[in-house]
Motif scaffolding. Structure first.
Motif, PDB file in Angstrom:
ATOM      1  N   LEU A 219       0.826  -1.208   0.000  1.00  0.00           N
ATOM      2  CA  LEU A 219       0.000   0.000   0.000  1.00  0.00           C
ATOM      3  C   LEU A 219       0.861   1.260   0.000  1.00  0.00           C
ATOM      4  CD1 LEU A 219      -2.853  -1.001   2.464  1.00  0.00           C
ATOM      5  CD2 LEU A 219      -3.179  -0.253   0.094  1.00  0.00           C
ATOM      6  N   SER A 220       0.365   2.278  -0.665  1.00  0.00           N
ATOM      7  CA  SER A 220       0.999   3.591  -0.631  1.00  0.00           C
ATOM      8  C   SER A 220       0.824   4.197   0.770  1.00  0.00           C
ATOM      9  CB  SER A 220       0.353   4.503  -1.669  1.00  0.00           C
ATOM     10  OG  SER A 220      -1.040   4.643  -1.400  1.00  0.00           O
ATOM     11  N   PRO A 221       1.565   5.246   1.111  1.00  0.00           N
ATOM     12  CA  PRO A 221       1.387   5.890   2.412  1.00  0.00           C
ATOM     13  C   PRO A 221      -0.082   6.234   2.663  1.00  0.00           C
ATOM     14  CG  PRO A 221       3.321   6.761   1.333  1.00  0.00           C
ATOM     15  CD  PRO A 221       2.640   5.885   0.318  1.00  0.00           C
ATOM     16  N   ARG A 222      -0.576   5.855   3.803  1.00  0.00           N
ATOM     17  CA  ARG A 222      -1.968   6.064   4.222  1.00  0.00           C
ATOM     18  C   ARG A 222      -2.964   5.360   3.310  1.00  0.00           C
ATOM     19  NH1 ARG A 222      -3.173   9.011   8.169  1.00  0.00           N
ATOM     20  NH2 ARG A 222      -5.175   9.762   7.352  1.00  0.00           N
ATOM     21  N   GLY A 223      -2.505   4.297   2.657  1.00  0.00           N
ATOM     22  CA  GLY A 223      -3.398   3.487   1.834  1.00  0.00           C
ATOM     23  C   GLY A 223      -4.427   2.762   2.685  1.00  0.00           C
ATOM     24  N   LEU A 224      -5.493   2.301   2.031  1.00  0.00           N
ATOM     25  CA  LEU A 224      -6.637   1.709   2.725  1.00  0.00           C
ATOM     26  C   LEU A 224      -6.719   0.209   2.492  1.00  0.00           C
ATOM     27  CD1 LEU A 224      -9.241   4.442   1.768  1.00  0.00           C
ATOM     28  CD2 LEU A 224      -8.348   4.021   4.075  1.00  0.00           C
ATOM     29  N   LEU A 225      -7.089  -0.513   3.543  1.00  0.00           N
ATOM     30  CA  LEU A 225      -7.317  -1.952   3.462  1.00  0.00           C
ATOM     31  C   LEU A 225      -8.724  -2.255   3.950  1.00  0.00           C
ATOM     32  CD1 LEU A 225      -6.295  -4.886   3.056  1.00  0.00           C
ATOM     33  CD2 LEU A 225      -5.504  -4.820   5.442  1.00  0.00           C
ATOM     34  N   GLY A 226      -9.475  -3.049   3.176  1.00  0.00           N
ATOM     35  CA  GLY A 226     -10.818  -3.466   3.573  1.00  0.00           C
ATOM     36  C   GLY A 226     -10.960  -4.969   3.434  1.00  0.00           C
ATOM     37  N   LEU A 227     -11.319  -5.638   4.523  1.00  0.00           N
ATOM     38  CA  LEU A 227     -11.396  -7.095   4.556  1.00  0.00           C
ATOM     39  C   LEU A 227     -12.780  -7.560   4.973  1.00  0.00           C
ATOM     40  CD1 LEU A 227      -8.065  -7.767   6.482  1.00  0.00           C
ATOM     41  CD2 LEU A 227      -8.423  -7.928   4.009  1.00  0.00           C
ATOM     42  N   GLU A 228     -13.407  -8.382   4.146  1.00  0.00           N
ATOM     43  CA  GLU A 228     -14.638  -9.028   4.601  1.00  0.00           C
ATOM     44  C   GLU A 228     -14.274 -10.085   5.636  1.00  0.00           C
ATOM     45  OE1 GLU A 228     -18.464 -11.546   2.918  1.00  0.00           O
ATOM     46  OE2 GLU A 228     -17.662  -9.866   1.764  1.00  0.00           O
ATOM     47  N   ILE A 229     -15.195 -10.327   6.576  1.00  0.00           N
ATOM     48  CA  ILE A 229     -14.943 -11.276   7.664  1.00  0.00           C
ATOM     49  C   ILE A 229     -16.193 -12.101   7.930  1.00  0.00           C
ATOM     50  CG2 ILE A 229     -13.229  -9.824   8.817  1.00  0.00           C
ATOM     51  CD1 ILE A 229     -15.571  -9.028  10.776  1.00  0.00           C
ATOM     52  N   GLY A 230     -16.004 -13.213   8.638  1.00  0.00           N
ATOM     53  CA  GLY A 230     -17.132 -13.908   9.225  1.00  0.00           C
ATOM     54  C   GLY A 230     -17.645 -13.104  10.408  1.00  0.00           C
ATOM     55  N   TYR A 231     -18.918 -13.254  10.729  1.00  0.00           N
ATOM     56  CA  TYR A 231     -19.532 -12.350  11.712  1.00  0.00           C
ATOM     57  C   TYR A 231     -18.977 -12.502  13.130  1.00  0.00           C
ATOM     58  CZ  TYR A 231     -22.518 -16.202  13.351  1.00  0.00           C
ATOM     59  OH  TYR A 231     -22.976 -17.383  13.878  1.00  0.00           O
ATOM     60  N   THR A 232     -18.221 -13.567  13.396  1.00  0.00           N
ATOM     61  CA  THR A 232     -17.621 -13.729  14.726  1.00  0.00           C
ATOM     62  C   THR A 232     -16.153 -13.309  14.758  1.00  0.00           C
ATOM     63  OG1 THR A 232     -16.915 -16.014  14.286  1.00  0.00           O
ATOM     64  CG2 THR A 232     -19.140 -15.700  15.185  1.00  0.00           C
ATOM     65  N   GLN A 233     -15.617 -12.800  13.657  1.00  0.00           N
ATOM     66  CA  GLN A 233     -14.174 -12.628  13.530  1.00  0.00           C
ATOM     67  C   GLN A 233     -13.691 -11.187  13.671  1.00  0.00           C
ATOM     68  OE1 GLN A 233     -13.883 -14.445   9.663  1.00  0.00           O
ATOM     69  NE2 GLN A 233     -13.368 -16.455  10.489  1.00  0.00           N
ATOM     70  N   ALA A 234     -14.568 -10.251  13.926  1.00  0.00           N
ATOM     71  CA  ALA A 234     -14.187  -8.837  13.928  1.00  0.00           C
ATOM     72  C   ALA A 234     -13.067  -8.550  14.929  1.00  0.00           C
ATOM     73  CB  ALA A 234     -15.402  -7.965  14.216  1.00  0.00           C
ATOM     74  N   GLU A 235     -13.216  -9.005  16.145  1.00  0.00           N
ATOM     75  CA  GLU A 235     -12.231  -8.694  17.190  1.00  0.00           C
ATOM     76  C   GLU A 235     -10.864  -9.269  16.841  1.00  0.00           C
ATOM     77  OE1 GLU A 235     -11.616  -9.367  22.010  1.00  0.00           O
ATOM     78  OE2 GLU A 235     -13.616  -9.557  21.118  1.00  0.00           O
ATOM     79  N   ALA A 236     -10.838 -10.502  16.338  1.00  0.00           N
ATOM     80  CA  ALA A 236      -9.562 -11.140  15.993  1.00  0.00           C
ATOM     81  C   ALA A 236      -8.883 -10.435  14.829  1.00  0.00           C
ATOM     82  CB  ALA A 236      -9.799 -12.613  15.654  1.00  0.00           C
ATOM     83  N   VAL A 237      -9.638 -10.055  13.809  1.00  0.00           N
ATOM     84  CA  VAL A 237      -9.042  -9.382  12.651  1.00  0.00           C
ATOM     85  C   VAL A 237      -8.601  -7.968  13.018  1.00  0.00           C
ATOM     86  CG1 VAL A 237      -9.476  -8.566  10.300  1.00  0.00           C
ATOM     87  CG2 VAL A 237     -10.309 -10.814  11.009  1.00  0.00           C
ATOM     88  N   GLU A 238      -9.360  -7.285  13.857  1.00  0.00           N
ATOM     89  CA  GLU A 238      -8.916  -5.976  14.348  1.00  0.00           C
ATOM     90  C   GLU A 238      -7.555  -6.093  15.031  1.00  0.00           C
ATOM     91  OE1 GLU A 238     -11.988  -2.934  15.956  1.00  0.00           O
ATOM     92  OE2 GLU A 238     -12.759  -4.915  16.487  1.00  0.00           O
ATOM     93  N   ALA A 239      -7.404  -7.101  15.880  1.00  0.00           N
ATOM     94  CA  ALA A 239      -6.142  -7.291  16.599  1.00  0.00           C
ATOM     95  C   ALA A 239      -4.983  -7.559  15.639  1.00  0.00           C
ATOM     96  CB  ALA A 239      -6.282  -8.438  17.599  1.00  0.00           C
ATOM     97  N   LEU A 240      -5.242  -8.304  14.573  1.00  0.00           N
ATOM     98  CA  LEU A 240      -4.201  -8.577  13.581  1.00  0.00           C
ATOM     99  C   LEU A 240      -3.802  -7.322  12.819  1.00  0.00           C
ATOM    100  CD1 LEU A 240      -5.572 -11.943  12.138  1.00  0.00           C
ATOM    101  CD2 LEU A 240      -3.474 -11.657  13.468  1.00  0.00           C
ATOM    102  N   MET A 241      -4.747  -6.410  12.620  1.00  0.00           N
ATOM    103  CA  MET A 241      -4.481  -5.189  11.860  1.00  0.00           C
ATOM    104  C   MET A 241      -3.771  -4.117  12.679  1.00  0.00           C
ATOM    105  SD  MET A 241      -7.884  -4.730   9.444  1.00  0.00           S
ATOM    106  CE  MET A 241      -7.306  -3.160   8.787  1.00  0.00           C
ATOM    107  N   MET A 242      -3.959  -4.122  13.986  1.00  0.00           N
ATOM    108  CA  MET A 242      -3.482  -3.012  14.818  1.00  0.00           C
ATOM    109  C   MET A 242      -1.993  -2.691  14.698  1.00  0.00           C
ATOM    110  SD  MET A 242      -5.744  -3.292  18.303  1.00  0.00           S
ATOM    111  CE  MET A 242      -7.487  -2.901  18.301  1.00  0.00           C
ATOM    112  N   PRO A 243      -1.098  -3.668  14.556  1.00  0.00           N
ATOM    113  CA  PRO A 243       0.323  -3.300  14.438  1.00  0.00           C
ATOM    114  C   PRO A 243       0.667  -2.572  13.139  1.00  0.00           C
ATOM    115  CG  PRO A 243       0.075  -5.585  15.155  1.00  0.00           C
ATOM    116  CD  PRO A 243      -1.267  -5.122  14.688  1.00  0.00           C
TER     117      PRO A 243
END
Length: 267
Positions: A219-243
């Motif tokens: 991604l370019s500087p300040r580029g955007l990422l959008g990921l579809e998830i299963g409805y129970t996976q939001a918290e886990a995917v958020e944690a993976l993205m945070m770093p």
């Protein structure tokens, strides 16, 4: 054979029967409603009966007629692609509002419905459709041509290979169903949709670390990422993205379920 009788005697449900018969006749389902008392040829009746029997056996309507509507566009569908679903429009809506002038990558693209829908509704500067499946990429190419969208095609195994190129927005609906859950899915999904596009490993999260880390690099500087998830996976995917990403948020579908996690590349 009278249309009304054909529909009444069909072995599948009425809505599916109407869609299938309209397909055989080459008209819209809405137009079919005006012809209930008309007769059709024996050849047309036989073609409809064959499709209705296959539907009753579990084959998805989209595969029987070869297409599915998504975001008000019609997309070619085959046994090599997931059937586009309305839930995914949640991610598309978010992307369209931010994609102006962006170089967009639709990763694990399948039919290409995400990237093509975005490109049709926002003036993106470039679109790339990427998938591990060569047959799926061929379908995506047909869909891009159908909708007059210029798209680059890329064969990519995201678990083993880096993302080539630089993008301002990366979107993905990766496999996210737990391996053990797949045998319990409805027959029209379990028996007819490609498992390579469904199986997200033991916890359903197999693809997310690779996508997130490699998207950060591409991604370019300040580029955007959008990921579809299963409805129970939001918290886990958020944690993976945070770093790697900031401004992280969860998008909810029309049923009120978490459906996507989005974020902006951190400085």
């Amino acid at each position: 054979m009278v249309i009304r009788q054909l529909l009444r005697d069909a072995p599948c449900n009425r809505l599916d029967a109407e869609v299938l018969l309209a397909h055989v006749l080459g008209i819209s389902r809405e137009k079919l409603l005006f012809y209930f008392n008309d007769t059709i040829s024996a050849t047309q009746a036989e073609a409809f009966s064959s499709l209705a029997q296959k539907r009753a056996a579990g084959c998805p309507v989209a595969q029987l007629i070869g297409e599915r509507e998504f975001y008000s566009l019609s997309f070619f569908v085959t046994k090599d692609t997931l059937t586009p679903r309305p839930d995914t429009e949640t991610l598309v809506e978010w992307a369209i509002s931010r994609a102006e002038g962006c170089r967009v990558l639709d990763l694990c693209c399948g039919t290409g419905c995400i990237g093509i829908s975005v490109a049709k509704n926002a003036a993106v500067s470039a679109l790339t459709l990427a998938d591990i499946s060569t047959p799926a990429l061929a379908v995506a190419a047909k869909n891009a041509k159908r909708h007059h969208v210029v798209a680059n095609l890329a064969a990519l195994d995201i678990l083993k290979e880096p993302i080539t190129g630089t993008f301002d927005m990366i979107l993905s609906n990766p496999p996210y169903i737990e391996t053990a859950v797949i045998p319990t899915l409805a027959p029209d999904v379990r028996l007819y949709e490609p498992h390579i596009a469904l199986d997200g490993g033991a916890d359903g999260l197999l693809f997310y670390p690779a996508i997130i880390e490699k998207a950060y690099v591409a991604l370019s500087p300040r580029g955007l990422l959008g990921l579809e998830i299963g409805y129970t996976q939001a918290e886990a995917v958020e944690a993976l993205m945070m770093p790697f990403f900031g401004e992280i948020s969860v998008l909810f579908d029309l049923s009120g379920n978490p459906r996507a996690v989005v974020g902006r590349k951190s400085e």
